[in-house]
Design a protein around this motif. Structure first.
Motif, PDB file in Angstrom:
ATOM      1  N   GLY A  85       0.792  -1.228   0.000  1.00 49.32           N
ATOM      2  CA  GLY A  85       0.000   0.000   0.000  1.00 49.32           C
ATOM      3  C   GLY A  85       0.817   1.266   0.000  1.00 49.32           C
ATOM      4  N   THR A  86       0.168   2.356   0.355  1.00 49.65           N
ATOM      5  CA  THR A  86       0.779   3.680   0.315  1.00 49.65           C
ATOM      6  C   THR A  86       0.339   4.488   1.522  1.00 49.65           C
ATOM      7  N   ARG A  87       1.001   5.592   1.721  1.00 50.65           N
ATOM      8  CA  ARG A  87       0.594   6.544   2.766  1.00 50.65           C
ATOM      9  C   ARG A  87       1.085   7.925   2.375  1.00 50.65           C
ATOM     10  N   VAL A  88       0.533   8.936   3.037  1.00 49.52           N
ATOM     11  CA  VAL A  88       0.955  10.316   2.780  1.00 49.52           C
ATOM     12  C   VAL A  88       2.318  10.539   3.419  1.00 49.52           C
ATOM     13  N   ALA A  89       3.281  11.011   2.618  1.00 51.03           N
ATOM     14  CA  ALA A  89       4.619  11.283   3.131  1.00 51.03           C
ATOM     15  C   ALA A  89       4.742  12.711   3.645  1.00 51.03           C
ATOM     16  N   ALA A  90       4.132  13.669   2.935  1.00 51.64           N
ATOM     17  CA  ALA A  90       4.259  15.073   3.341  1.00 51.64           C
ATOM     18  C   ALA A  90       3.286  15.925   2.546  1.00 51.64           C
ATOM     19  N   ASN A  91       2.945  17.068   3.106  1.00 46.22           N
ATOM     20  CA  ASN A  91       2.260  18.132   2.378  1.00 46.22           C
ATOM     21  C   ASN A  91       3.266  19.269   2.223  1.00 46.22           C
ATOM     22  N   THR A  92       3.741  19.460   1.013  1.00 45.58           N
ATOM     23  CA  THR A  92       4.831  20.399   0.757  1.00 45.58           C
ATOM     24  C   THR A  92       4.287  21.720   0.236  1.00 45.58           C
ATOM     25  N   ALA A  93       4.751  22.834   0.804  1.00 49.67           N
ATOM     26  CA  ALA A  93       4.343  24.155   0.338  1.00 49.67           C
ATOM     27  C   ALA A  93       5.162  24.544  -0.885  1.00 49.67           C
ATOM     28  N   VAL A  94       4.488  25.144  -1.862  1.00 49.85           N
ATOM     29  CA  VAL A  94       5.139  25.597  -3.096  1.00 49.85           C
ATOM     30  C   VAL A  94       5.291  27.107  -2.997  1.00 49.85           C
ATOM     31  N   TYR A  95       6.527  27.571  -2.777  1.00 50.42           N
ATOM     32  CA  TYR A  95       6.754  29.000  -2.530  1.00 50.42           C
ATOM     33  C   TYR A  95       7.102  29.732  -3.819  1.00 50.42           C
ATOM     34  N   THR A  96       6.180  29.714  -4.764  1.00 52.11           N
ATOM     35  CA  THR A  96       6.333  30.534  -5.955  1.00 52.11           C
ATOM     36  C   THR A  96       5.635  31.879  -5.741  1.00 52.11           C
ATOM     37  N   ASN A 109      -5.515  50.550  -0.059  1.00 55.38           N
ATOM     38  CA  ASN A 109      -5.115  50.696   1.337  1.00 55.38           C
ATOM     39  C   ASN A 109      -3.605  50.944   1.400  1.00 55.38           C
ATOM     40  N   ASN A 110      -3.197  52.044   2.015  1.00 52.76           N
ATOM     41  CA  ASN A 110      -1.772  52.386   2.083  1.00 52.76           C
ATOM     42  C   ASN A 110      -0.974  51.458   2.992  1.00 52.76           C
ATOM     43  N   THR A 111      -1.662  50.644   3.790  1.00 53.34           N
ATOM     44  CA  THR A 111      -0.953  49.701   4.656  1.00 53.34           C
ATOM     45  C   THR A 111      -0.992  48.281   4.099  1.00 53.34           C
ATOM     46  N   ASP A 112      -1.296  48.166   2.826  1.00 51.64           N
ATOM     47  CA  ASP A 112      -1.202  46.879   2.144  1.00 51.64           C
ATOM     48  C   ASP A 112       0.135  46.806   1.425  1.00 51.64           C
ATOM     49  N   PHE A 113       0.866  45.700   1.663  1.00 48.21           N
ATOM     50  CA  PHE A 113       2.198  45.555   1.093  1.00 48.21           C
ATOM     51  C   PHE A 113       2.351  44.164   0.477  1.00 48.21           C
ATOM     52  N   ALA A 114       2.988  44.114  -0.657  1.00 47.38           N
ATOM     53  CA  ALA A 114       3.302  42.845  -1.312  1.00 47.38           C
ATOM     54  C   ALA A 114       4.813  42.702  -1.395  1.00 47.38           C
ATOM     55  N   ILE A 115       5.297  41.485  -1.200  1.00 43.78           N
ATOM     56  CA  ILE A 115       6.725  41.195  -1.298  1.00 43.78           C
ATOM     57  C   ILE A 115       7.008  40.596  -2.664  1.00 43.78           C
ATOM     58  N   VAL A 116       7.992  41.154  -3.349  1.00 48.47           N
ATOM     59  CA  VAL A 116       8.497  40.572  -4.588  1.00 48.47           C
ATOM     60  C   VAL A 116       9.884  40.027  -4.268  1.00 48.47           C
ATOM     61  N   GLY A 117       9.981  38.720  -4.175  1.00 49.98           N
ATOM     62  CA  GLY A 117      11.238  38.096  -3.766  1.00 49.98           C
ATOM     63  C   GLY A 117      10.970  36.965  -2.791  1.00 49.98           C
ATOM     64  N   ASP A 118      11.985  36.592  -2.029  1.00 49.85           N
ATOM     65  CA  ASP A 118      11.906  35.432  -1.142  1.00 49.85           C
ATOM     66  C   ASP A 118      11.661  35.796   0.313  1.00 49.85           C
ATOM     67  N   GLY A 119      11.423  37.051   0.602  1.00 51.82           N
ATOM     68  CA  GLY A 119      11.305  37.486   1.988  1.00 51.82           C
ATOM     69  C   GLY A 119       9.963  37.170   2.631  1.00 51.82           C
ATOM     70  N   PHE A 120       9.930  37.307   3.963  1.00 47.84           N
ATOM     71  CA  PHE A 120       8.723  37.133   4.766  1.00 47.84           C
ATOM     72  C   PHE A 120       8.627  38.305   5.740  1.00 47.84           C
ATOM     73  N   GLY A 125      25.014  38.599   1.344  1.00 39.70           N
ATOM     74  CA  GLY A 125      24.836  37.591   0.306  1.00 39.70           C
ATOM     75  C   GLY A 125      23.409  37.309  -0.080  1.00 39.70           C
ATOM     76  N   LEU A 126      22.439  37.883   0.624  1.00 41.15           N
ATOM     77  CA  LEU A 126      21.040  37.648   0.283  1.00 41.15           C
ATOM     78  C   LEU A 126      20.588  38.630  -0.799  1.00 41.15           C
ATOM     79  N   ILE A 127      19.757  38.139  -1.702  1.00 44.18           N
ATOM     80  CA  ILE A 127      19.130  39.015  -2.690  1.00 44.18           C
ATOM     81  C   ILE A 127      17.927  39.669  -2.028  1.00 44.18           C
ATOM     82  N   ARG A 128      17.985  40.963  -1.836  1.00 44.77           N
ATOM     83  CA  ARG A 128      16.932  41.662  -1.105  1.00 44.77           C
ATOM     84  C   ARG A 128      15.614  41.637  -1.859  1.00 44.77           C
ATOM     85  N   SER A 129      14.558  41.469  -1.112  1.00 42.09           N
ATOM     86  CA  SER A 129      13.218  41.510  -1.687  1.00 42.09           C
ATOM     87  C   SER A 129      12.770  42.957  -1.843  1.00 42.09           C
TER      88      SER A 129
END
Length: 272
Positions: A70-81, A90-101, A218-222
């Protein structure tokens, strides 16, 4: 036959988990900053019913006979695209372009991270005006402190640069820097972050420590886009196709159980 019943049952259980995950993706198609979750499977143990050397003269057979269990679930992986950028008034709405959080201080005092930038100005317990999430959690700057407006400054006069630097305009139109910037953090393995609900993520050993974009070399800034929000990266058409595939797999496993049951019934009837 009992083996086939159990094997098909594991497939049904795994596909039910797959459908649950797909349903969660579809439910969050309009959640700001949500990242698609992908279900991954792995096979269970194999039972050897014939080894490679089973002949009486010891002749070696190149292939064994093994049956999977048989089989089982190994993981639920997030896709960070990157999600689509959605314009906002709204002036307090912000979007990140890049890898930042973004960094947020939770109710337990711990720091959590999110891609959802739908923030608002809120009144803190001490009466200060601070930038907060919709749940009232303080949004943190690059030093890990809440972003608080100086006394007497109206939220409507605040400006934010593409690097996340906060400032405001005086009545005379002069720009004054607040010396606070939106904190942006990256992870060596963002897939290892733990989902905690409310669009927040917690650091784990698998994700590694948060890397401050302002101080880590060394990080590429978002980039930060004011008056924009990052939409979810869920593709509805793909999820609907995945749901059909999961449904068909569930039906096939159900059919295997029915077939095994019919064969057992016929075997029992041989005595009659």
């Amino acid at each position: 036959m009992v083996r086939s019943l159990h094997t098909a049952a594991t497939g049904m259980i795994a596909q039910q988990a797959n459908v649950d995950n797909i349903s969660n993706n579809l439910a969050n198609v309009n959640t700001v900053g949500y990242k698609q979750q992908k279900t991954e499977f792995k096979s269970l143990l194999y039972q050897t019913i014939q080894t490679r050397t089973t002949t009486a003269n010891g002749e070696e057979k190149p292939i064994a006979a093994q049956v999977g269990l048989g089989t089982r679930v190994a993981a639920n992986t997030a896709v960070y695209t990157q999600g689509a950028l959605l314009a906002s008034e709204n002036n307090t709405d912000f979007a990140i372009v890049g890898d930042g959080f973004f960094a947020v201080r939770g109710a337990d005092g711990e720091t959590y991270y999110t891609r959802g930038g739908n923030f608002n100005w809120s009144i803190a317990a001490n009466g200060n005006v601070m930038l907060a999430t919709n749940e009232g959690y303080p949004v943190l700057d690059t030093a890990g402190n809440p972003i608080v407006l100086p006394a007497g400054v109206s939220a409507g006069n605040v400006e934010v640069s593409g690097r996340g630097d906060f400032g405001y305009r005086t009545a005379e139109g002069a720009y004054v820097a607040m010396n606070q910037s939106l904190g942006l953090f990256q992870f060596n393995n963002p897939g290892g972050l733990e989902l905690t609900g409310s669009n927040l993520l917690a650091v784990t050993n698998a994700s590694g420590n948060a890397l401050n974009e302002n101080t880590t070399a060394g990080l590429i800034r978002s980039q930060i886009k004011q008056n924009y929000l990052e939409g979810s990266n869920v593709q509805v058409a793909n999820e609907m196709v995945n749901m059909i595939i999961a449904q068909r797999a569930y039906q096939l496993n159900s059919k295997a159980i029915t077939t095994s049951d019919d064969m057992l019934e016929q075997a029992n009837n041989l005595k009659r």
